[in-house]
Design an enzyme around this catalytic site. Structure first.
Site, PDB file in Angstrom:
ATOM      1  N   GLU A  90       5.793  54.375 -21.496  1.00 26.52           N
ATOM      2  CA  GLU A  90       5.529  53.057 -22.076  1.00 26.52           C
ATOM      3  C   GLU A  90       5.891  51.948 -21.095  1.00 26.52           C
ATOM      4  OE1 GLU A  90       5.838  53.643 -26.864  1.00 26.52           O
ATOM      5  OE2 GLU A  90       7.701  53.149 -25.844  1.00 26.52           O
ATOM      6  N   CYS A 103       8.228  45.113 -18.156  1.00 29.45           N
ATOM      7  CA  CYS A 103       9.341  46.060 -18.192  1.00 29.45           C
ATOM      8  C   CYS A 103       8.760  47.430 -17.810  1.00 29.45           C
ATOM      9  CB  CYS A 103       9.944  46.085 -19.595  1.00 29.45           C
ATOM     10  SG  CYS A 103      11.286  47.250 -19.753  1.00 29.45           S
ATOM     11  N   CYS A 110      15.041  60.536 -19.722  1.00 31.58           N
ATOM     12  CA  CYS A 110      16.204  60.112 -18.933  1.00 31.58           C
ATOM     13  C   CYS A 110      17.336  61.100 -19.169  1.00 31.58           C
ATOM     14  CB  CYS A 110      16.649  58.715 -19.341  1.00 31.58           C
ATOM     15  SG  CYS A 110      18.063  58.102 -18.389  1.00 31.58           S
ATOM     16  N   CYS A 114      22.858  58.300 -22.759  1.00 28.98           N
ATOM     17  CA  CYS A 114      23.551  57.246 -23.515  1.00 28.98           C
ATOM     18  C   CYS A 114      23.213  57.419 -24.993  1.00 28.98           C
ATOM     19  CB  CYS A 114      23.134  55.865 -23.017  1.00 28.98           C
ATOM     20  SG  CYS A 114      23.342  55.688 -21.241  1.00 28.98           S
ATOM     21  N   CYS A 117      20.574  55.077 -27.024  1.00 27.14           N
ATOM     22  CA  CYS A 117      19.307  54.726 -26.369  1.00 27.14           C
ATOM     23  C   CYS A 117      18.158  55.651 -26.763  1.00 27.14           C
ATOM     24  CB  CYS A 117      19.504  54.764 -24.860  1.00 27.14           C
ATOM     25  SG  CYS A 117      17.979  54.524 -23.945  1.00 27.14           S
ATOM     26  N   CYS A 336      13.493  46.584 -24.244  1.00 21.72           N
ATOM     27  CA  CYS A 336      13.941  47.462 -23.170  1.00 21.72           C
ATOM     28  C   CYS A 336      14.957  48.422 -23.775  1.00 21.72           C
ATOM     29  CB  CYS A 336      14.626  46.655 -22.079  1.00 21.72           C
ATOM     30  SG  CYS A 336      13.486  45.630 -21.179  1.00 21.72           S
TER      31      CYS A 336
HETATM   32  N1  SAH Z   1      18.526  53.268 -17.338  1.00 20.45           N
HETATM   33  C1  SAH Z   1      18.702  51.908 -16.996  1.00 20.45           C
HETATM   34  C2  SAH Z   1      17.493  51.060 -17.298  1.00 20.45           C
HETATM   35  C3  SAH Z   1      16.783  51.291 -18.587  1.00 20.45           C
HETATM   36  S1  SAH Z   1      17.619  50.857 -20.082  1.00 20.45           S
HETATM   37  C4  SAH Z   1      19.908  51.341 -17.675  1.00 20.45           C
HETATM   38  O1  SAH Z   1      20.470  51.994 -18.542  1.00 20.45           O
HETATM   39  O2  SAH Z   1      20.317  50.250 -17.304  1.00 20.45           O
HETATM   40  C5  SAH Z   1      17.483  49.088 -20.124  1.00 20.45           C
HETATM   41  C6  SAH Z   1      18.565  48.393 -20.942  1.00 20.45           C
HETATM   42  O3  SAH Z   1      18.337  48.541 -22.352  1.00 20.45           O
HETATM   43  C7  SAH Z   1      19.941  48.942 -20.701  1.00 20.45           C
HETATM   44  O4  SAH Z   1      20.882  47.932 -20.612  1.00 20.45           O
HETATM   45  C8  SAH Z   1      20.149  49.781 -21.930  1.00 20.45           C
HETATM   46  O5  SAH Z   1      21.479  50.072 -22.105  1.00 20.45           O
HETATM   47  C9  SAH Z   1      19.547  48.914 -22.985  1.00 20.45           C
HETATM   48  N2  SAH Z   1      19.268  49.595 -24.255  1.00 20.45           N
HETATM   49  C10 SAH Z   1      19.125  50.907 -24.474  1.00 20.45           C
HETATM   50  N3  SAH Z   1      18.852  51.152 -25.781  1.00 20.45           N
HETATM   51  C11 SAH Z   1      18.836  49.953 -26.395  1.00 20.45           C
HETATM   52  C12 SAH Z   1      18.602  49.545 -27.734  1.00 20.45           C
HETATM   53  N4  SAH Z   1      18.304  50.413 -28.683  1.00 20.45           N
HETATM   54  N5  SAH Z   1      18.674  48.229 -28.010  1.00 20.45           N
HETATM   55  C13 SAH Z   1      18.925  47.319 -27.041  1.00 20.45           C
HETATM   56  N6  SAH Z   1      19.135  47.654 -25.753  1.00 20.45           N
HETATM   57  C14 SAH Z   1      19.096  48.949 -25.427  1.00 20.45           C
HETATM   58 FE1  SF4 Z   2      18.901  56.332 -19.611  1.00 18.82          FE
HETATM   59 FE2  SF4 Z   2      18.805  54.891 -21.813  1.00 18.82          FE
HETATM   60 FE3  SF4 Z   2      21.129  55.330 -20.642  1.00 18.82          FE
HETATM   61 FE4  SF4 Z   2      19.341  53.688 -19.463  1.00 18.82          FE
HETATM   62  S1  SF4 Z   2      20.394  53.359 -21.417  1.00 18.82           S
HETATM   63  S2  SF4 Z   2      20.562  55.313 -18.494  1.00 18.82           S
HETATM   64  S3  SF4 Z   2      17.434  54.716 -20.071  1.00 18.82           S
HETATM   65  S4  SF4 Z   2      19.815  56.925 -21.565  1.00 18.82           S
END
Ligand code: SAH
Ligand code: SF4
Length: 349
Positions: A90, A103, A110, A114, A117, A336
């Site tokens: 996406e 974005c 991934c 986390c 996420c 994002c």
């Molecule tokens: N992997 C990288 C980039 C992709 S995630 C990273 O983790 O930075 C982009 C951002 O969105 C990160 O700050 C992530 O922690 C945040 N994010 C993930 N899930 C989210 C959610 N459900 N709501 C808001 N932000 C979220």
């Molecule tokens: Fe991966 Fe989501 Fe963690 Fe970013 S926030 S490192 S996309 S698992």
């Protein structure tokens, strides 16, 4: 075979010389790809027929199918694109006052795990090549072109699915290509990489000598909480991460953005705000507070408006530079970190 979109202008010029052509051919090709935005070697009409045939032997130009297009009431657009091997990613267009930001996803799935996420719900299937990131930008640009308002993609954030620093070389190649003056000409200061915090890559990135931005997904103010929600913290605890952030600031002369999602009853107390402020001492970082977008597969809840406000006020009071992130496309899950890779049967939509 390689994709023409995988080539920086410098590499394409070299390649042209290698195959017995003049290096200016690269500029011609760049103009077709990025100014005229033609995704077909046959249509590059100022290039001789015989050379076009030769190009087709050495290079391909893939045009990803749009599997799904969602447009939000606020103008945000989310595309699900099909890659050549049938996987999909996406990408999102966000419209700010100052321009159009895309974005970009950097991996299918991934591995960082986390807990909050959606992108991490499926394990990494594979890294994306630079051209697959370029195509995300090009498909959004195509959408803007079709709108006919003469708008261009002006900003790129690498914040879709995937950990960009787990795909370092492809991501840096992508940045070099979109930054090229004779190509898309997206200014380095308009490009942001977001990472969950891999110290050696943060330091490597600080020495690239290009004025790109760095955002760090922090999301917790102490190791205990961060260990619970971000497994990467067990390998690289906050002390190690902040040491790398300080080195980054020294080496690059640039400040980082700290991304901090506010999660109800987990990291959103006044004490947490104070801890965060102490962590930031000795850096020039500024903080971007992110309202959480709830994901149905987990139990995390977003903080109340009042808690977001008081967390913000506390940071301000202490003198931390802080903003609250604007939300986009909430009706189409376009935030994002909410971008998903789709794999049949593994994840619901
Ligand atoms: N992997 C990288 C980039 C992709 S995630 C990273 O983790 O930075 C982009 C951002 O969105 C990160 O700050 C992530 O922690 C945040 N994010 C993930 N899930 C989210 C959610 N459900 N709501 C808001 N932000 C979220
Ligand atoms: Fe991966 Fe989501 Fe963690 Fe970013 S926030 S490192 S996309 S698992």
């Amino acid at each position: 075979m390689e994709s023409l979109y995988d080539y920086s202008l410098e590499n394409l010029s070299k390649k042209m010389v290698e195959i017995g052509q003049k290096s200016f051919r690269a500029i011609q090709i760049y103009s077709w790809l990025y100014q005229k935005r033609v995704n077909n070697i046959d249509l590059m009409s100022d290039i001789s027929l015989s050379f076009r045939e030769k190009l087709k032997e050495d290079f391909f130009l893939y045009n990803p199918k749009i599997i799904r297009k969602q447009v939000s009431y606020d103008g945000t657009v989310k595309l699900l694109l099909e890659l050549e091997d049938g996987m999909s990613v996406e990408t999102v267009l966000m419209r700010y006052d100052y321009g159009n930001a895309v974005c970009v996803s950097s991996q299918v799935g991934c591995n960082m795990g986390c807990k909050f996420c959606a992108s991490g719900l499926i394990k990494k299937q594979r890294d994306l090549k630079a051209y697959e990131m370029i195509l995300q930008v090009m498909k959004i640009q195509e959408y803007l072109d079709e709108e006919g308002k003469n708008e261009r993609v002006s900003h790129v954030v690498i914040m879709g699915s995937g950990e960009p620093f787990d795909n370092y070389d492809n991501v840096m190649n992508f940045i070099k290509i979109i930054n090229e003056q004779k190509g898309l000409a997206i200014g380095a200061r308009h490009i942001t990489v977001s990472t969950s915090g891999i110290p050696d890559k943060i330091i490597k990135y600080s020495k690239e000598g290009i004025q790109v931005n760095l955002a760090i997904s922090l999301h917790a103010s102490n190791n205990e909480t961060r260990n619970k929600i971000m497994p990467v913290n067990k390998a690289y605890p906050l002390e190690v991460l902040f040491d790398a952030i300080k080195q980054y600031e020294t080496n690059s002369g640039r400040r980082v953005t700290i991304e901090y999602i506010l999660l109800k009853d987990l990291n959103d107390s006044i004490k947490n705000a104070q801890e965060l402020a102490s962590l930031l001492k000795g850096t020039f970082a500024y903080v971007n507070l992110i309202p959480y977008n709830e994901v149905k597969e987990n139990e995390f809840k977003r903080s109340s408006k009042e808690n977001v406000r008081s967390f913000y006020e506390e940071l301000k009071r202490i003198g931390v530079n802080v903003t609250i992130r604007k939300e986009f496309g909430t009706d189409i899950d376009a935030a994002c970190g909410q971008l998903r890779a789709k794999k049949e049967g593994v994840i619901s939509e």
